[in-house]
Design an enzyme around this catalytic site. Structure first.
Site, PDB file in Angstrom:
ATOM      1  N   PRO A 109     -17.743  13.696  32.731  1.00 26.14           N
ATOM      2  CA  PRO A 109     -18.434  12.408  32.779  1.00 26.14           C
ATOM      3  C   PRO A 109     -19.939  12.608  32.586  1.00 26.14           C
ATOM      4  CG  PRO A 109     -16.954  12.702  34.662  1.00 26.14           C
ATOM      5  CD  PRO A 109     -17.067  14.026  33.981  1.00 26.14           C
ATOM      6  N   GLY A 111     -23.692  12.700  33.135  1.00 26.92           N
ATOM      7  CA  GLY A 111     -24.541  12.696  34.324  1.00 26.92           C
ATOM      8  C   GLY A 111     -23.842  13.150  35.583  1.00 26.92           C
ATOM      9  N   CYS A 112     -22.655  13.746  35.463  1.00 26.36           N
ATOM     10  CA  CYS A 112     -21.906  14.108  36.669  1.00 26.36           C
ATOM     11  C   CYS A 112     -22.455  15.358  37.332  1.00 26.36           C
ATOM     12  CB  CYS A 112     -20.431  14.319  36.333  1.00 26.36           C
ATOM     13  SG  CYS A 112     -20.133  15.776  35.311  1.00 26.36           S
ATOM     14  N   GLY A 113     -23.214  16.164  36.593  1.00 26.25           N
ATOM     15  CA  GLY A 113     -23.748  17.374  37.174  1.00 26.25           C
ATOM     16  C   GLY A 113     -22.768  18.529  37.193  1.00 26.25           C
ATOM     17  N   LEU A 114     -21.560  18.331  36.666  1.00 26.30           N
ATOM     18  CA  LEU A 114     -20.554  19.381  36.691  1.00 26.30           C
ATOM     19  C   LEU A 114     -20.427  20.092  35.358  1.00 26.30           C
ATOM     20  CD1 LEU A 114     -17.697  17.563  38.638  1.00 26.30           C
ATOM     21  CD2 LEU A 114     -19.285  19.267  39.528  1.00 26.30           C
TER      22      LEU A 114
END
Length: 276
Positions: A109, A111-114
């Protein structure tokens, strides 16, 4: 459209020598962007020598774990777009389903940071285990493999500016070799050439003219070889990865001298025992 480009170009330069400076011509290697596109979507772009495109596409797909076998590719089409080469690779249903799932997982996703974490995990993917291999080599095999590889590098002979990856089979010498401006690319092209020729990766050792990074170990394991031989030094991570994979890592081959960093039991004294 098939892409056919020159691998070298003649250029002019000033050659300064002890006896003076003169204008002279020299051959230099070409490099061009090569895009790998799966299902019409670009997956990766590499700067590479414009040659052996089919080997490159197949080898990249194998060593990056996109396919498990050459039969999972339906078609490879090489298109020259002027600014670069686009290699369109069509996967068969099951392989395409796996690839789409992998691509969705890595995209993540927005902007999920993952995404960064998953990309790191992809780069550090577990390496294939080759410890069960029966391949053994002796010191003469190791020295001979590097000497023989130097004799099958026409592009390097002409330019002095490319890497090579070869496949050495005890008793048969270098049975396959590929060159490229990039060391990873040369190894990918070798992987594809071996697969297309039906040569078992467990039957010999990978020989490279470069240092050994972790990717070189990962790709050698994907080929199925239990030994990588290099003229330059390995990285610490490459050593740890080779140890984990059960792979013999031989490096710093200089004349009759070399260092064995992992699994030295595969290098025996006397005559090498060949793979059955």
């Amino acid at each position: 459209m098939n892409a056919r480009r020159k691998a070298t170009t003649q250029v002019s330069r000033l050659a300064r020598r002890a006896v003076g400076t003169t204008a002279a011509d020299r051959m230099v290697p070409e490099e061009t962007p090569v895009a790998f596109s799966f299902a019409g979507t670009t997956h990766a772009v590499m700067m590479a020598s414009p040659a052996d495109f089919e080997d490159f596409a197949l080898g990249f797909s194998l060593t990056e774990g996109i396919i498990a076998a050459p039969e999972e590719i339906e078609a490879i089409e090489v298109e020259d777009h002027g600014a670069g080469i686009d290699i369109q690779i069509r996967l068969k249903d099951q392989a395409n389903t796996r690839f789409e799932a992998r691509r969705r997982r890595l995209a993540g996703p927005v902007g999920c940071g993952l995404c960064g974490i998953e990309s790191i995990e992809e780069a550090m993917r577990s390496v294939d285990t080759v410890g069960a291999s029966k391949l053994t080599l002796d010191a003469d095999d190791i020295v001979r493999s590097v000497k023989l590889l130097s004799k099958v590098q026409p592009l390097h002979t002409e330019t002095g500016a490319v890497h090579a990856a070869g496949f050495y089979v005890p008793g048969n010498g270098i049975v396959m070799a590929r060159e490229d401006v990039g060391r990873h690319n040369a190894l990918d092209k070798l992987a594809g050439a071996l697969a297309r020729a039906g040569i078992d990766g467990a039957s010999g050792a990978v020989v490279v003219t470069s240092r050994v990074s972790v990717e070189m170990v990962q790709k050698t394991a994907a080929i199925g070889s239990a030994c990588i031989i290099a003229v330059s030094a390995p990285t610490a991570l490459a050593i740890r990865t080779a140890q984990e994979a059960g792979m013999t890592l031989v490096a710093l081959v200089r004349g009759d001298d070399f260092d064995i960093f992992t699994h030295p039991d595969r290098v025996v004294c006397g005559v090498a025992k060949h793979v059955a």
